[in-house]
Design an enzyme around this catalytic site. Structure first.
Site, PDB file in Angstrom:
ATOM      1  CG  ASN A 477      -1.437  -0.550   4.499  1.00  0.00           C
ATOM      2  OD1 ASN A 477      -2.713  -0.673   5.055  1.00  0.00           O
ATOM      3  ND2 ASN A 477      -0.791  -1.975   4.883  1.00  0.00           N
ATOM      4  CG  HIS A 478      -6.944   0.319   4.077  1.00  0.00           C
ATOM      5  ND1 HIS A 478      -8.061   0.874   4.783  1.00  0.00           N
ATOM      6  CD2 HIS A 478      -6.171  -0.702   4.365  1.00  0.00           C
ATOM      7  CE1 HIS A 478      -7.799   0.019   5.791  1.00  0.00           C
ATOM      8  NE2 HIS A 478      -6.760  -0.872   5.622  1.00  0.00           N
ATOM      9  CG  PHE A 479      -4.120  -1.557  -2.371  1.00  0.00           C
ATOM     10  CD1 PHE A 479      -4.750  -2.595  -3.163  1.00  0.00           C
ATOM     11  CD2 PHE A 479      -3.310  -1.998  -1.303  1.00  0.00           C
ATOM     12  CE1 PHE A 479      -4.415  -3.859  -3.100  1.00  0.00           C
ATOM     13  CE2 PHE A 479      -3.071  -3.408  -1.198  1.00  0.00           C
ATOM     14  CZ  PHE A 479      -3.759  -4.173  -2.079  1.00  0.00           C
ATOM     15  CG  HIS A 495      -5.374  -3.889   2.249  1.00  0.00           C
ATOM     16  ND1 HIS A 495      -4.294  -3.102   2.406  1.00  0.00           N
ATOM     17  CD2 HIS A 495      -5.776  -4.537   3.259  1.00  0.00           C
ATOM     18  CE1 HIS A 495      -3.913  -3.701   3.801  1.00  0.00           C
ATOM     19  NE2 HIS A 495      -4.948  -4.241   4.378  1.00  0.00           N
ATOM     20  N   GLY A 621       2.325  -6.498  -3.554  1.00  0.00           N
ATOM     21  CA  GLY A 621       3.594  -5.772  -3.461  1.00  0.00           C
ATOM     22  C   GLY A 621       3.047  -4.338  -3.101  1.00  0.00           C
ATOM     23  CG  HIS A 644      -0.338  -8.484   5.409  1.00  0.00           C
ATOM     24  ND1 HIS A 644       1.156  -8.385   5.930  1.00  0.00           N
ATOM     25  CD2 HIS A 644      -0.981  -7.219   5.710  1.00  0.00           C
ATOM     26  CE1 HIS A 644       1.275  -7.002   6.445  1.00  0.00           C
ATOM     27  NE2 HIS A 644      -0.182  -6.669   6.498  1.00  0.00           N
TER      28      HIS A 644
END
Length: 715
Positions: A477-479, A495, A621, A644
């Site tokens: 889910n890193h972005f 993130h 989100g 978070h």
């Protein structure tokens, strides 16, 4: 919404902000944690709670004298209450007094390149009855703080107080008041003194520096106290207007025209002429007058200087051979000069230069670090923009890392450029399992590499990989995102964490904890709840490595954000560097030592963010919805925490089996991002509705900014 206490028969209660019943596996996991004997008060579940490893993602667990190595954490260092902090009004205040005031103030901070700036800060009590140590500096100052507080080294990196050694050079903070009453600050990067009011101006606290036609811009102190450099006391003026203003005051005050004042003025001018700055000023003014005279009366000048060389030579030879001349030469050779850093008296200008070079080298040094056998309540500052502050003792220290910055750019400037920015980001910042081909200089210079040999033996073959992964995003889910707020302002958000090295360190210690539990015959409800007890060597080793990993994660984000910012500036500002309007950094998946309900506890936030009244946080989100910048409300029952993010609704495999590529394209309409099956598990519908999550924690945080993604790079 407020929390509800789940009706579960557990030794410790479970408070939930999720506003929905837990599934059977989630309930089992929550009960397992709440059954541990060292859990303090209760377990708090955030609105984004979902299945994790050992403990639910979105859970906050306070523990006494034990910690579960299922999260990556970092401790917060602090100072005793009478530690003095210099502020811009020219005075220094005990840190406890600043915390008691509960107001924002302005401190001196330092960039990683050694430039002193002015920055907004707040103070707070962070722990009660904390163990402390004493750091002694070569200027005779003594600093009492917790062993884990980070001091800024001369190269701009940080080191914990307990790891400082005699002779280590710290980033120096030197200040003094000049003969005119102005506060001067020594800039470590240049060694030159700068007036504090111009540091305030260059830090952007007075707005844009204006230009005055045919005048030099100066700064006027409204209350005529030259040491009071609070922004509200400073005003830009043209130098001619400034002089006229003061002349007007003179005409209205007979004191300024009195013989006593005139005598003081003449004496002050004479004293100024004897200083290096005054000599330089009057020499420049005299040179200008002579040049003007030479241009306006050339014939008269030539007649006046005719034969000067010969006459001067005769007079100079005669003077040097006279008793008076020899005495003057001897006096000059034996004249003493005062060191402006330590006030030492040193003979001759060359001697002063050599003294400064040998004794100071423009930095402070550590003399000793001593353990103390008592505890004290301790305090710290929050400096959102620079994350460090100056102590009266003369050094800079770190304050208490997702990452977002508010830029000065407007959303209209992004038109037609989003795809180019995304392609540049994907080319400059490796994602997934990829790593950098070359290791940039800032990475190799990271001072924490010197501590790598002290990490767990299980990762000693991974330093090369860790270096190449520094400045890479990772997967899951890193972005990296470009967002717009409701005012159409551009935000940059990313993130990421401690990459492969952090994961390996955690796994090494988790295995150790499991082995210890097996040897001790501990019957745990879940093997992943194996823990370390405070005071044991295993606990200390874990806590040390955990801090290293968190520092790695923070610096990894800084490297990426630096590249991210430069790419956006290339497309929106022609490559010109810009100053962020606001910076927010917050950890999640970490542990801290904190004070809650009057007791010292370890708080593990697994997929949660700290949300005290002073904390700014980020709650993202999904890649097609909204994100929020928030400020905490300090909810006691949540252990001052919030979610978070939105939290997953579907597992990655279930999301891939439920949705199609067409669904992804539809749900990410208007967002510049990859639209292929490789990111299908990150489709917005795989996450909980962010608006619902925010409603469920309205008692935990207040919304500062609502952001909408317009560009997203996924790991």
């Amino acid at each position: 919404m407020a929390y509800e206490e789940l009706k579960l028969s557990t030794p410790s209660p479970i408070l939930s902000w999720a506003n929905h019943p837990l599934a059977s596996e989630e309930t089992k996991m929550a009960k397992n944690v709440a059954s541990l004997p060292f859990v303090f008060k209760h377990v708090a579940l955030m609105p984004d709670v979902h299945l994790g490893k050992g403990a639910l993602v979105g859970s906050v667990i306070a523990t006494k004298e034990a910690i579960i190595p299922a999260a990556v954490g970092v401790d917060i260092g602090c100072f005793v209450g009478d530690t003095l902090i210099p502020l811009l009004d020219g005075k220094s205040y005990p840190i406890k007094n600043l915390a008691d005031c509960n107001e924002e103030f302005i401190v001196y901070a330092c960039t990683s390149t050694g430039k002193v700036v002015a920055a907004k800060a707040t103070a707070k009590l962070t722990r009660r009855n904390a163990s402390v140590i004493k750091v002694i500096l070569d200027n005779g100052e003594e600093i009492i703080c917790t062993p884990d507080h980070q001091f800024m080294l001369r190269d701009g990196t940080y080191k914990e107080a307990q790891n400082l050694q005699s002779g280590i050079s710290l980033m120096p903070f030197y200040s003094k008041v000049d003969k005119d009453g102005y506060t001067l600050i020594a800039q470590p990067y240049s060694g030159r003194w700068q007036k504090a009011h111009w540091i305030v101006a260059r830090s952007g606290l007075l707005g844009k520096v204006p230009k005055f036609e045919e005048q030099r811009t100066v700064i006027h102190h409204r209350n005529f106290n030259e040491s009071d450099n609070r922004p509200e006391n400073l005003e830009f003026m043209g130098n001619n207007d400034h002089s006229a203003y003061h002349r007007n005051l003179v005409e209205r005050n007979q004191h300024w025209q009195s013989p006593e004042f005139e005598q003081k003025r003449v004496t002050a001018l004479a004293r100024k002429a004897q200083t290096p700055e005054g000599y330089e000023y009057y020499a420049a003014r005299g040179t200008q007058n002579i040049l003007q005279y030479m241009q306006q009366q050339p014939e008269h000048f030539r007649q006046a200087v005719a034969g000067n060389g010969e006459r001067g030579k005769q007079h100079l030879v005669a003077y040097n051979q006279s008793e008076k001349g020899r005495a003057k030469s001897k006096e000059i050779a034996n004249r003493f000069y005062t060191c402006d850093i330590c006030d030492a008296e040193v003979k001759t200008p060359i001697g002063l230069h050599n003294h400064r070079k040998k004794e100071h080298q423009c930095n402070h040094k550590v003399v000793a670090v001593l353990p103390l056998d008592y505890t004290e309540d301790v305090y710290c500052l929050t400096v959102p923009e620079y994350h460090n502050f100056a102590l009266e003792a003369g050094v800079f220290v770190h304050n208490c890392g997702m990452c977002a910055i508010k830029t000065p750019f407007n959303g209209d400037q992004l038109e037609g450029k989003l795809k180019k920015i995304r392609l540049d980001l994907e080319a400059e910042i490796p994602t997934g399992f990829n790593e950098n081909k070359d290791v940039e200089k800032s990475v190799t210079n990271w001072q924490r590499w010197r501590d790598f040999q002290d990490l767990h033996q299980g990762v000693q073959n991974l330093q090369g990989k860790a270096m190449k992964q520094m400045g890479s995003l990772g997967g899951g889910n890193h972005f990296i995102e470009v967002c717009l707020d409701t005012e159409n302002q551009v935000w940059l958000m990313l993130h990421s964490g401690s990459r492969n090295i952090g994961n390996n360190l955690a796994q090494c210690h988790i295995n150790t904890a499991k082995e210890l539990a097996k040897m001790a015959g501990n019957k745990l409800p879940d093997p992943d709840l194996a823990h370390f007890v405070a005071g044991t060597p295993e606990f200390q080793a874990y806590w040390h490595d955990l801090q290293w990993a968190q520092n790695y994660a923070r610096f990894n984000r800084e490297v990426m954000m630096g590249r991210f910012k430069r790419i956006v500036e290339k497309h929106l500002a022609g490559g010109k560097a810009t100053k962020p309007l606001l910076e927010v950094n917050c950890h999640h998946n970490y542990a801290e030592k904190e004070v809650h309900f009057g007791e010292d506890v370890y708080v593990t936030r697994k997929g949660a963010v700290r949300a005290t009244e002073e904390d700014y946080g980020i709650i993202p989100g999904s890649m097609g919805t909204k994100s929020y910048i928030v400020k905490g409300k300090g909810s006691a029952n949540s252990f001052c925490s919030c979610s978070h993010g939105a939290g997953r609704l579907l597992s990655r495999n279930k999301a891939k089996n439920t949705y199609t590529l067409d669904d992804l394209i539809e749900q990410t309409k208007g967002v510049e991002c990859r639209k292929d099956t490789g990111v299908l598990d990150e489709i917005p519908s795989a996450y909980k509705p962010i608006d619902e999550v925010m409603n469920n924690q309205a008692d935990l945080v207040e919304v500062v900014a609502t952001l909408k993604q317009v560009l997203c790079v996924k790991g």
